[in-house]
Design a protein around this motif. Structure first.
Motif, mmCIF file in Angstrom:
data_model
loop_
_atom_site.group_PDB
_atom_site.id
_atom_site.type_symbol
_atom_site.label_atom_id
_atom_site.label_comp_id
_atom_site.label_asym_id
_atom_site.label_seq_id
_atom_site.Cartn_x
_atom_site.Cartn_y
_atom_site.Cartn_z
ATOM 1 N N GLU A 50 21.975 -21.363 48.488
ATOM 2 C CA GLU A 50 22.069 -22.397 47.455
ATOM 3 C C GLU A 50 21.799 -21.810 46.070
ATOM 4 O O GLU A 50 22.431 -22.212 45.078
ATOM 5 C CB GLU A 50 21.085 -23.525 47.768
ATOM 6 C CG GLU A 50 21.495 -24.349 48.984
ATOM 7 C CD GLU A 50 20.419 -25.338 49.424
ATOM 8 O OE1 GLU A 50 19.261 -25.215 48.942
ATOM 9 O OE2 GLU A 50 20.732 -26.209 50.257
ATOM 10 N N CYS A 51 20.880 -20.861 46.005
ATOM 11 C CA CYS A 51 20.579 -20.191 44.734
ATOM 12 C C CYS A 51 21.795 -19.403 44.245
ATOM 13 O O CYS A 51 22.133 -19.444 43.054
ATOM 14 C CB CYS A 51 19.371 -19.277 44.910
ATOM 15 S SG CYS A 51 18.860 -18.406 43.410
ATOM 16 N N ILE A 52 22.454 -18.695 45.155
ATOM 17 C CA ILE A 52 23.659 -17.938 44.794
ATOM 18 C C ILE A 52 24.749 -18.891 44.309
ATOM 19 O O ILE A 52 25.476 -18.591 43.346
ATOM 20 C CB ILE A 52 24.150 -17.104 45.993
ATOM 21 C CG1 ILE A 52 23.167 -15.971 46.313
ATOM 22 C CG2 ILE A 52 25.547 -16.538 45.738
ATOM 23 C CD1 ILE A 52 23.061 -14.904 45.245
ATOM 24 N N ALA A 53 24.863 -20.052 44.937
ATOM 25 C CA ALA A 53 25.858 -21.045 44.510
ATOM 26 C C ALA A 53 25.562 -21.536 43.095
ATOM 27 O O ALA A 53 26.483 -21.768 42.298
ATOM 28 C CB ALA A 53 25.873 -22.219 45.484
ATOM 29 N N GLU A 54 24.288 -21.680 42.762
ATOM 30 C CA GLU A 54 23.910 -22.102 41.411
ATOM 31 C C GLU A 54 24.250 -21.023 40.387
ATOM 32 O O GLU A 54 24.746 -21.319 39.295
ATOM 33 C CB GLU A 54 22.415 -22.392 41.355
ATOM 34 C CG GLU A 54 21.984 -23.652 42.059
ATOM 35 C CD GLU A 54 20.474 -23.813 42.023
ATOM 36 O OE1 GLU A 54 19.832 -23.250 41.107
ATOM 37 O OE2 GLU A 54 19.926 -24.491 42.918
#
Length: 248
Positions: free
Chosen positions: A191-195
């Protein structure tokens, strides 16, 4: 569907001659068409290991490298030295490097950038201490590590990276994060990478779990939707590594 990647981190174990012996022992045990298999060996054994795995499905990785191209850095290894001998992967920011050799999130970022510059695939390590987990700051801490590690890394390069989540309290202790704990953090990393980038990059990047992975724990861990394999320590030096690779 992301292809699983299972890497062995040999740490400071095995002489060059012992490396050949172990690789020859493991070769028939880690044959797999479904999983990428990587042996990360000590620097002195890299050339020997590359030669020993020729004609197999095994790739060789380094355990560390410097972020400068060359220069007065006695005892260090440059990225082009690794590629010149046929190395494909490099572990960056392992907790032992951070604890014993003063590596920081900033030096990890410099190494990640240098690895991509030379076509190496970085295995970027992150993980929390027991105190951080008990105080409920695990996700915040991991997000900080990831965001700094990938600073100025393009989405195209990021998709090629491997992230290894290794809770420090589970490395070499025999303790393993529960499947739920491991999946929770690996999901948060994605999810952090997606952000930072976008959903496509997050879906492409491979995230490993590491920390006392064994033949018995691997099947359940690797079945989780956000766990794409493992970074394996002690068990990678034993025949049991074959069972981890062939976990299905």
């Amino acid at each position: 569907m992301r292809r699983k990647i299972i890497a062995g981190n040999w740490k400071m174990n095995k002489t060059p001659s012992e490396t050949v012996t172990l690789i020859n022992e493991l070769k028939p045990l880690v044959e797999s068409n479904d999983v990428d298999v990587v042996f990360c060996v000590p620097a002195i054994s890299l050339t020997t290991a590359v030669e020993a795995v020729k004609g197999t499905n095994i790739q060789i990785g380094a355990e560390n490298m410097h972020y400068e191209e060359n220069g007065a850095y006695t005892g260090e290894i440059a990225a082009n030295m690794l590629t010149d001998v046929g190395v494909n992967f490099v572990i960056i920011g392992h907790s032992e490097r951070r604890e014993y050799f003063a590596e920081t999130d900033e030096t990890v970022n410099k190494k990640v950038l240098k690895a991509f510059e030379h076509g190496l695939t970085p295995i970027v390590c992150c993980g929390e201490t027991l105190t951080q987990r008990e105080q409920g700051v695990t996700i915040d801490f991991i997000r900080q590590q990831i965001k700094i590690a990938f600073l100025n890394v393009s989405a195209e390069d990021a998709q090629k990276a491997v992230i290894a989540y290794e809770p420090i309290w589970a490395i070499g202790t025999g303790k393993v994060a529960t499947t739920e704990q491991a999946q929770e953090v690996c999901k948060a990393i994605r999810e952090c990478i997606a952000e930072v980038y976008d959903q496509a990059t997050a879906e492409a990047i491979r995230i490993q779990y590491g920390g006392s992975v064994s033949a018995s724990s691997a099947p359940e861990l690797f079945a989780q939707p956000d766990i794409d394999g493992g970074l394996v320590g002690g068990a990678s030096l034993k025949p049991d590594f074959g069972k981890i690779v062939n976990y299905k």
